[in-house]
Each structure stands twice: as C-alpha cells, then as structure tokens.
Design an enzyme around this catalytic site. Structure first.
Site, short mmCIF file in Angstrom:
data_model
loop_
_atom_site.label_atom_id
_atom_site.label_comp_id
_atom_site.label_asym_id
_atom_site.label_seq_id
_atom_site.Cartn_x
_atom_site.Cartn_y
_atom_site.Cartn_z
N HIS A 354 0.83 -1.20 0.00
CA HIS A 354 0.00 0.00 0.00
C HIS A 354 0.86 1.26 0.00
CE1 HIS A 354 -4.04 -1.78 1.64
NE2 HIS A 354 -3.74 -2.18 0.43
N CYS A 667 6.14 -5.35 -21.39
CA CYS A 667 5.53 -4.47 -20.39
C CYS A 667 6.29 -4.45 -19.07
CB CYS A 667 4.08 -4.85 -20.14
SG CYS A 667 3.85 -6.49 -19.44
#
Length: 744
Positions: A354, A667
């Site tokens: 987070h 990617c």
C-alpha cells in the site's frame, strides 16, 4: 548450545553501541566455550584492528593493527575461512604482537565474520594448553559469527552515523523513482498490538485520553477521505472509509471504551480488544468476515500510535521530511501534507505494498528494504534519497548537497526538454514507428494529458484496486473502475491484466502463506481455482468494454496451455451471459497472455493458435530464468535483466512471435529503461509499455536513433559474458551519439 547462541546474539543485538556489544560478545563467548581468551578484530579499510578482548591486555585495544597479509588473524580474513591450530606458534604465519601479552597462549581458533560476501572482522578464542579445538567448538564459533554479522554491521553503521563528518551510504530497492533532500523523521515502524496489560484506578482520566485519541483518529481519517475524494482517487478513499466505520460507538470504538470502564488503561484496552477480535475473525470461514481482521489491526495500530507517541505525527507542515520507518502504511503516508513528505525509506515492505502504491500516486521517491536503517540513529539528520538508484546518503557534505541540487535542477530541465516532444510520434530516424504504451494501476496516473503521450494503456494492473480495498470489490464496483480507465484512455487500446496477486503482491483480506510464493499460488492459478471471483472480474471487464474494441484482456503467470483453454472457456461464459442478459451487441475482447514463465518460450506455436497477442513480462521472466528472487536483498544483486542469457531469450521470443504472426509487446521495467529500449527495438519489438515517468524520455531517445544501426549493436551484446559488459557497450553507443544524459 542453541540457547547459548541465542542468548549471546540477543545480548549483542540489544547493546546500545558497538563497544559495549563487543565487550559483551568476547566475555560471554569466552565463558560459553570455557577458554582463557576471546578477542575480536574488526576490518577498517585494509587493516584489522583489535576492537575488544577478554584475555589479552586491554590497553592493546585499538592499538594493535595488522594488514590482511600479517599474522594468523590476517590469514583468516584473507582466506575467509576458519583456522584451528593446536599450537599457533608453530605456524609460519604466526606473528607476535608484544602489546597484547599473548605469549602464554598456544591453542588458536579463529573464524571470519562475513556479511553479504564482505568481511567485517575475525572472532578468535585461545587457550594456554596446546590442543586442537574439537569440531563442535569450531562449529559453535562459526555459527555464532554468522548470526552476529548483521548485528555488528548495524551497530557499526549506528556508531558511524553518530561520529561521521562524511556521508554514509545505504542501499535498498526503489519503489518510486525520484530524488529529494530533507531531514529524516524516524518513526519506530508499526506499533505492536501486543501491549502489556495494565490496570488503572483513574478510569475517567484514561477514558478521556482514549476519547481524545479516537476523535483525533476520526478527524485524520475524515480529512484524508475528503482529500482523496476531491482528487477522485476512489480506490484510496475506500481504505479510510472502512476504518472510519469501525470507530463508531456501536463498533470497535465502543469496545475500547468498555474495556477502560472495566478497569484497563487506554493502551491495554485497545490492545485487548484488537487481539481478541482479530483472533475471532481470522478463524471464520466466511471470506468477507475473515477480511475484517485486517481492518481491526490497522485501526488498532493507528489508535495505539496516537496514545503512545502522538507527538511524532505533530510535525511542522512547512518543513519537508524524509520518512524513515519499518514498514509504512497508506494512512501514515497520506496524512502528511503534500509539500511536507518528500521521501520514504523503509526496512521492510514490497514494491507493491500500500505504501509503495501511494508513494507512486503521490509522486514521492521511495526506497524499501534498507536493512538496519531504524537502528542507525539518523533521526533529524540531513538525508539525500536517490530512489532512481535505490540509494540513501546520510549527513552528506556541502559539496555533495550542491551537486545533488544541481542534479535535481538539471533533471527537471531535461524532463521539460523531453516533454516538448511528447506529442510527436515515437519514430526512429529511418522511419521505424515504435508504439509506446502506459503501465498503470491507479486512476490518478491516467491523467488526460497522458493521452497525447502514449498510444494507449499496455498494462492496467487490476490487482491494485483489489489491494486498496478492504474486501473483494463487487462486480458493479469493478465495472465503474474499468469504465473510468477506458474513458481516461480516450479511445486508445487498454490492456487489462486479470487479478495478479500472490508472491510480492498479497491481499490483506486474502492471505496466502507459502514457503516459496513466487513459485506458488498466484496469477492465473489463483483465478482458475476461484472461478466465482474470476467470472465476476471477466464479466466486469467485458461489461465495461461494451460495444467497442478498445479493451484487451491479459492473463498473468500462465505456465501451461491448459490454463489458457480454461481461461478462454470462462471468458466465453462471461461474454455470452452479458450478451444474453445485458447487451446483444457487446464485443468479445481480444485475449492475450503474459510471457513470463520460461516453459512457454518453447510453446509459442501452440500459444499462437489460442490467443490474440502476447505481452512479455520481463521482470518475472528474468526472475525465473535466473532463479533469483528480485525482492530478496541477499541475492538481488544477481537479478540482471541485461544478462546475455535473458537477452537471447527475449530475442528468441520476438522471432517466434513474428514467425507465428502473434503480436507481441514488452511491459516489464526493461521497456522503460533507455538501454533496454535500444536492445528491444534492435530485436524487433515495436510495442513497449512503461511507467508514466519514462514516456517522454523514451520517445525523445527513439527519435534520435536509427533502427538499422542497432542490429550490429545487439549482436555484439549477445556475445558478451555478463550484464555489466552489456551496459558498458550500450553506454558507449549513447556517448558517441551525445545521448549520455539519458542514462544519468
């Protein structure tokens, strides 16, 4: 012996400074091994210095110094292996130091102290009687030295920080790029929920104290929720909203107060309630109820922090700081004013925690995995964080500060220079068009101005909204997010990767405990094992895609053809359900796979018959080909995406995809690095997806190179023996074309 090892290690680690730690070490080791003498020599520069002893003359400490080529202690350090002698005086490398008065000792056993391949010093025990130390004694001393290496290294750093006039250098893993200069604000990491249980007679006072902490917590969460709501970061808002609900009197807030009224102090009350409910909820079978344990833990730690160290968060909002903590949480970071928090350094945490997600959303440089930083005594010291290279400098010299200030200014000027061409196509000098896409996970990184700088979204990480929720998001919540992503891309293609959790991306409300998570239950494996979750996500994606062809769906961590077939069947089911129940004109999106498991490199012919495109995940492909956990600091130096073997695998993948007419992109991080881009374009890759901060730089680079010139460069790179040689080769190529600034 295990208890003795533990006791000595814990005593040394708990010492306040290096000198007292070493004194404890030699006295306790001497006692444990029943020898007449124990000494430790630490390496400073190229000299071994007697740093503590119990048995030699104490006046010799700090005075006796020897090079690695001198004496038996030098021999141990030089060879990096133990030396066990019945009579040291008979060995040709024996050298007597008169200052130590060691002429009475004969038996000699010494082992090196090594931390991450670097010799820190030598631990020695001696006895008067000539005898060989037995295998058990030698094993004990070697084990002790290995266990103490980190503690000694950390204590040395702490002492150096206190006394140094020159800067110290720490390294970690970059979680969010950038450079900043500010003073350190050290917080002791997350508050431990396990607090001592203390009774109180002053109930009214403790209740008032608890009430103040709860209200302060509510105020903070409310303001954070409002702030991110205004910025339309709905994923982040959900974190704070869930915590606010738990503070009501009808929920945990009332339980805290009840415990105080039963005679417990405020800290004990919050601890008891939190631990009790966490235990109850983690044992529940229902996933929604089970996930509430994470909310209770987060809230308990926040209220305890306000009770135990409230002043640590009452900081001057006008003075910028670099936050140093054990493992930051999203609410801790978000409560800082934007102009105050300029950098983040943590001992623990992952690049997709987070805290790391929020750091990237806020544009704050962040470094994780900096070992020993909390114990280094750097609070309020001036720091330079260079997250581009995973570096932290403590107490930098005025000269270095000026150099970094010039570097920051120069970097801003270069970024402005690159941005001027962002609206021009990424096309090489000889007309080769390269399509540049954006890697994204937060809506805030899909601002409208990005539409002109990219050809679309090459990787939208759907796991990030999952990580920022306190539960699995519903189908309607997912539809809303996916529609917003598609709208933000302004009609350009969007590749959405299905849920990719596990490994370094856990969900707090869906814990996965495995001995080797990177080879375990993650990516498509988890989705196929939970079709009830997979179908909801596929339906939400297809629903959001509607009647257009903008949406592409990408499957992560695919390792077999069967997984592709199963996933296709679920996609068909989701598509026909929506076609029959919602919109008969809905379009079935194109389906692709991540090429990151090496086995599929050899099955691309079969893959091409099943999917519409492939996207190479260079991060995990490198990790699996080299068998290196890139988040493990002990082996992270072995992780090298420029390893010639990796480059050959990438070239093979590009050739096979071209042969089977299978569109392919890259990617991973490699696609956003100037050296990596040059090599990938030379291989024939013309679709690259990268982070927002790399777009302008890569576009600028590609407009100044010739595609036809790169083939020879690639062939030379593939003949080299290691990644450093590859970097140097491409660096020289950049310098000869006056593009070296792109690598700084």
């Amino acid at each position: 012996m295990l208890k003795t090892l533990r006791d000595i290690t814990q005593a040394v680690a708990a010492a306040q400074d290096l000198n007292s730690a070493l004194a404890l070490l030699v006295s306790q080791t001497k006692s444990a091994m029943a020898t007449q003498c124990c000494s430790i020599y630490l390496l400073e520069g190229r000299k071994l210095i007697l740093s503590a002893t119990d048995g030699l003359l104490t006046d010799a400490v700090g005075l006796v110094k020897m090079s690695l080529s001198e004496g038996l202690v030098g021999l141990v350090a030089e060879r990096e292996e133990a030396v066990n002698l019945a009579d040291a005086r008979q060995h040709p490398r024996f050298k007597e130091f008169i200052e130590t008065e060691e002429d009475c000792y004969r038996a000699f056993l010494a082992v090196p102290i090594i931390y991450q391949k670097r010799i820190l010093g030598v631990l020695v025990v001696q006895q008067i009687v000539a005898r060989q130390f037995n295998e058990g004694e030698e094993a004990f001393l070697m084990t002790l030295a290995a266990q103490l290496a980190m503690a000694i290294r950390n204590l040395r750093m702490k002492d150096e920080v206190k006394t140094c006039s020159n800067q110290l250098h720490f390294t970690g893993t970059s979680a969010a790029n950038g450079i900043a200069i500010a003073h350190a604000l050290v917080l002791g990491g997350q508050i431990d929920l396990q607090q001592a249980e203390t009774r109180t007679k002053n109930i009214s006072s403790e209740e008032a104290r608890l009430h103040t902490a709860i209200e302060a917590c509510k105020d903070t969460l409310t303001s954070l929720s409002q702030r991110f709501d205004q910025e339309q970061d709905n994923e982040v808002v959900s974190i704070f909203s869930a915590l606010l609900l738990l503070l009501d009197n009808a929920s945990l807030g009332g339980e805290y107060i009840k415990e105080v009224r039963d005679g417990w102090c405020a800290v004990s009350a919050v601890s008891r309630v939190s631990l009790r409910y966490i235990e109850q909820f983690t044992q529940m079978q229902d996933l929604y109820l089970k996930e509430r344990a994470s909310d209770i833990r987060d809230l308990g730690q926040r209220v305890l922090r306000l009770l135990i160290e409230p002043e640590r968060m009452e900081v001057d909002p006008e003075i910028p700081v670099i936050l140093v903590t054990k493992e930051a949480d999203a609410t801790m970071l978000a409560e800082f004013p934007r102009q105050k928090l300029v950098g983040i350094v943590t001992e623990q945490g992952g690049v997709n925690s987070h805290a790391a997600i929020l750091a990237r959303a806020l544009g704050v440089p962040a470094i994780i995995g900096v070992e020993g930083i909390l114990n280094a005594g750097i609070d309020k010291k001036l720091l330079i964080i260079n997250a581009n290279r995973g570096q932290l400098l403590v107490s930098p010299s005025p000269t270095l500060i000026n150099e970094y200030r010039h570097l920051i200014s120069a970097e801003k000027a270069l970024q402005h220079k690159y941005a001027l061409e962002l609206n021009l196509p990424a096309e090489t000098i000889d007309g080769k068009r390269i399509h540049l896409y954006l890697n994204a996970g937060l809506l805030s990184s899909l601002a409208s101005e990005i539409a002109e700088g990219s050809d679309g979204v090459g990787l939208y990480r759907t796991e990030i909204p999952f990580m920022l929720h306190q539960r699995f998001p519903s189908e309607s919540e997912q539809i809303k997010v996916y529609k917003e992503v598609l709208d933000a891309a302004s009609g350009r293609p969007v590749v959405m990767r299905t849920l990719d959790v596990g490994g370094d991306k856990p969900l707090s409300y869906f814990p996965i405990n495995e001995e080797n998570p990177f080879l375990g239950w993650r990516g498509i494996r988890l989705s196929l094992d939970h079709p009830e979750l997979f179908l909801v996500q596929l339906r939400a994606m297809v629903h959001a895609g509607g009647e257009g062809e903008q949406l592409h769906i990408l499957l992560p961590m695919v390792s077999s053809l069967d997984e592709i077939d199963q996933a296709k069947a679920y996609l068909e089911q989701a598509y026909f359900e929506l076609k029959n129940d919602v919109n008969p004109n809905i379009v079935r999106p194109k389906l692709g796979i991540m090429l990151e498991v090496p086995a599929l490199l050899y099955q691309l012919a079969e893959v091409a018959r099943r999917v519409d495109f492939v996207s190479v995940g260079s991060n995990d492909l490198t990790q699996y080909l080299l068998a290196v956990d890139r988040n493990n600091p002990r082996v992270s130096t072995l992780y090298d995406c420029y390893h010639p073997g990796i480059l050959r695998a990438l070239k093979r993948a590009r050739f096979d995809c071209w042969q089977y007419k299978l569109p392919v992109s890259v990617c991973g991080e490699l696609a956003g690095e100037p050296i990596g881009v040059i090599l990938l374009v030379a291989m024939g890759y013309d679709q690259l997806s990268m982070n927002q901060g790399s777009l302008a730089k890569i576009n600028y680079l590609l407009r100044r190179v010739s595609h036809s010139d790169l083939s020879e460069l690639l062939e030379m790179a593939l003949t080299l023996t290691n990644g450093n040689e590859v970097r140097e080769l491409v660096r020289c190529y950049f310098e000869t074309r006056e593009l070296g600034a792109l690598l700084n």
